[in-house]
Every structure is written in structure tokens, then in C-alpha cells.
Scaffold this active site. Structure first.
Site, mmCIF file in Angstrom:
data_model
loop_
_atom_site.group_PDB
_atom_site.id
_atom_site.type_symbol
_atom_site.label_atom_id
_atom_site.label_comp_id
_atom_site.label_asym_id
_atom_site.label_seq_id
_atom_site.Cartn_x
_atom_site.Cartn_y
_atom_site.Cartn_z
ATOM 1 N N ASP A 59 54.053 44.095 19.370
ATOM 2 C CA ASP A 59 54.499 42.705 19.470
ATOM 3 C C ASP A 59 55.852 42.692 20.183
ATOM 4 O OD1 ASP A 59 54.946 40.028 19.143
ATOM 5 O OD2 ASP A 59 55.074 40.076 16.952
ATOM 6 N N ASP A 81 51.806 38.584 24.418
ATOM 7 C CA ASP A 81 52.776 39.638 24.085
ATOM 8 C C ASP A 81 52.380 40.444 22.863
ATOM 9 O OD1 ASP A 81 53.244 37.568 22.197
ATOM 10 O OD2 ASP A 81 55.218 38.417 21.808
ATOM 11 N N GLU A 82 51.114 40.386 22.478
ATOM 12 C CA GLU A 82 50.736 40.958 21.195
ATOM 13 C C GLU A 82 49.329 41.524 21.281
ATOM 14 O OE1 GLU A 82 51.423 37.919 18.203
ATOM 15 O OE2 GLU A 82 50.214 39.085 16.806
#
Ligand SMILES: [Mg+2]
Length: 360
Positions: free
Chosen positions: A14, A108-109
Site C-alpha cells: 500500500d 496504489d494497493e
């Protein structure tokens, strides 16, 4: 439960304060300042807050006006999604050096299953370290990583020491770690459920574990068995490398708008070909055909028909599409786009190129 030898190695990656960090990377004048991406000063919501803004209580999803009140010096910048997508591609390229079992959950994860990893690194911790270093080197940005034996705990771990952290929850630690975890930190427990649980005296994982499966199901419906399992540090959900497709569609925009049935039918045919080829390649059999028309004023109409059994062949797909089209006649405006899609699949099929050979 899995046998001990079959323990999985799962990483949750993350990026830290993602949008805000990209903005600070690309504009040095923003570094070290409390920053909010999104909205404007008066309107809209905060989409991301830099770590400098967080001590003021500024959080994502907060109205911009509230954020401004909490932090008068807050700098607002507009989101640049192209830049975020580009970083997202870069970090996915880093993941792909280590495993192909990658489940993105946001730009983003992602979850990674590194039980088997391409570089043959001995531990998931070593893989997570390598990934964090490679992300920093390639993007100049910091990612936090959680390492554990399932997705639930990997997610909890990545959040535990954020930012710029790597945290590992081993099988020996898992149950105790969950027992002490405040209920609001459980992934899958939103604010509404959190409030309900607290009213029922459930403050921590240990409180949750005291409830029987039946009682959890009675109180929380279908989520009850998930809560029962994760309260014990158990989560069997696999890392899903490919999104499940819900429909297969194709559409075409015309160079000249038209309201003539014959012309529309002619333009529909290659779309039918595309959809049918794609469905066949993925071995997907769908019962629902949807026709879509967009008009010259950009208004949109869709018509759908569901059969009792899957559409058997290409020509049936075309016939149903044309029936739906005739049902819309006469058109009051010219159309600028026609599309057709197939959905209502018999079984959910993964959306991946390795499935193309299925059935051969
Ligand atoms: Mg993030």
C-alpha cells in the site's frame, strides 16, 4: 484450515499517502507542507492528505471546507490521474518481477501471493523488502508492506506501522494480534458495522471471538461467517490474479450518424463477431444480450433480452441484437454509436490470456 505445510505467503502493498506523495514528488515546493489533493478550498472533498496534514485531523473523504477549517495553511492541488496511473503501472511492473499472483485493489494497493516467487527468495519478508526498495528506486515513492499468511492479516499488517513500514504477522502471532485489534481496524468492518458492534459490546477481536457462529450470522447476516473466521486470524480467500468479467461487449462510433435500420444492422454485425469470438475464446456462455445506441445528442438507450438458456451461437446473438434494434424503431434522432454485449454468464470466468486455450 490448511495444513501447516501449505501455509501461504501473502503480501499487501500500500503506497503511503499516494496522490499527495506523487504531488510532492513532482513539485518540490509542496514538500514538507500540509497538502490535500482534491476539491477546492470551498467545495468538494479531500481525496488524499499528506502526512503533514494529518496531525491537524485532515483525512481523505473529508469535506474540503472542514479540512480548511482544521488546517488553515492547507494547500489544495487538483488530482492528476494520469500521473497516478503511470506510477501504478510502474509498481505493478515491480510486482510482476516477483509473482504473477497479483490482485490489484486500487491504483496504489495490491495483494500478492509469493508462496512461490520468481526470484526464489526464501521468505515473504525478503520479497517485501525487495519490492519496497525497487518501488522507491523506480518511482521515488514509499510503500508500506504487510506480510502474513492470509489477506486479512497482510492488510492489517501493512496498516500497522504506516508510513514507510514493513510489518510481519507470523502464524504464531496471528490469533493474539487479532484479539487485541480494535474492531474499527478490521478490514470489512465499516463505520456502520463498527457502531453496531460497539453497541453490542464488541470492542476488540477478542470480544468478537466470544460470539458463536450462529449468533454472528443472526446478527450480521452473510458477513457473520467472515467475522467468525477473521476473529480467529483465519481467511481462506485466494489472491485473485484476474478480475471476474461480468460482461463482454463491443461498440463502434460512426463517422456519419444515421437512423436507417439497414445501416445500423450492417454496423452491428462486426460488433457481434467481436463479442462472439471473445466469448468463445474465454469459454463463456451468456444468457443476456444488451443492445446500446447513443444518439447525436449523446443520449443513450439500452435494451436487453434474457434467454432461458445461454445464447447458442453467433447468429442467434446477431438475431437477438437485431430484434432489440427493431424494437427501438423508428428512431427520432440519428445514432452515433451502436454496441452489443453478452452477460448473464453460466459461470464466472477469469479475465486472463491464459484462459484463451481453454477447451482446446
Ligand atoms: Mg495507500
Amino acid at each position: 484450515m490448511q495444513a501447516e505445510g501449505a501455509l501461504r505467503k501473502i503480501i499487501h502493498i500500500d503506497m503511503d499517502a499516494f496522490y499527495a506523495s506523487v504531488e510532492q514528488r513532482d513539485d518540490p515546493s509542496l514538500r514538507g507542507k500540509p497538502l490535500a489533493v482534491g476539491g477546492s478550498r470551498e467545495r468538494g472533498v479531500v481525496m488524499a492528505a499528506s502526512y503533514e496534514a494529518r496531525p491537524f485531523g485532515v483525512r481523505s473523504a473529508m469535506p474540503a471546507a472542514t479540512a480548511r477549517r482544521l488546517c488553515p495553511d492547507l494547500v489544495f492541488v487538483k488530482p492528476r490521474f494520469d500521473a497516478y496511473r503511470q506510477v501504478s503501472e510502474e509498481i505493478r511492473a515491480v510486482f510482476a518481477r516477483h509473482t504473477d499472483l497479483i490482485e490489484p485493489v486500487a491504483l496504489d494497493e495490491a495483494y500478492l501471493d509469493v508462496t512461490e516467487n520468481f526470484l526464489g527468495l526464501p521468505t515473504a519478508t525478503a520479497v517485501a523488502k525487495a519490492i519496497r526498495a525497487e518501488i522507491l528506486e523506480r518511482t521515488g515513492l514509499v510503500a508500506s508492506a504487510g506480510v502474513s499468511y492470509n489477506k486479512f492479516l497482510a492488510k492489517v499488517a501493512s496498516d500497522h506501522r504506516k508510513p514507510d513500514a514493513l510489518f510481519v504477522i507470523t502464524p504464531a502471532m496471528g490469533p493474539d494480534f487479532v484479539a487485541e485489534l480494535p474492531i474499527g481496524r478490521f478490514h470489512g468492518v465499516g463505520p456502520v458495522t463498527e457502531a453496531k458492534m460497539k453497541r453490542l459490546g464488541i470492542e476488540t477481536g477478542a470480544d468478537l471471538r466470544a460470539w458463536s457462529l450462529d449468533r454472528l450470522k443472526d446478527t450480521f447476516g452473510s458477513s457473520g461467517s467472515y467475522y467468525y473466521a477473521v476473529a480467529r486470524g483465519i481467511d481462506e480467500r485466494p489472491v485473485r490474479a484476474h478480475r471476474i468479467r461480468k460482461s463482454i461487449g463491443a461498440e463502434t462510433t460512426f463517422s456519419d450518424d444515421t437512423a436507417a435500420y439497414d445501416l445500423l444492422a450492417e454496423r452491428l454485425a462486426p460488433m457481434v463477431d467481436k463479442v462472439w469470438r471473445s466469448a468463445e475464446a474465454k469459454a463463456m456462455r451468456g444468457r443476456t444480450v444488451t443492445l446500446k445506441l447513443k444518439f447525436s445528442d449523446f443520449s443513450l438507450v439500452t435494451r436487453a433480452k434474457s434467454l432461458p438458456a445461454p445464447v447458442p451461437d453467433r447468429d442467434s446473438l446477431e438475431r437477438i441484437g437485431l430484434d432489440l434494434l427493431r424494437g427501438l424503431l423508428p428512431l427520432r434522432r440519428s445514432a452515433r454509436l451502436i454496441g452489443v454485449s453478452l452477460s448473464g454468464f453460466e459461470q464466472e470466468a477469469p479475465d486472463g490470456p491464459e484462459q484463451l486455450g481453454l477447451g482446446l
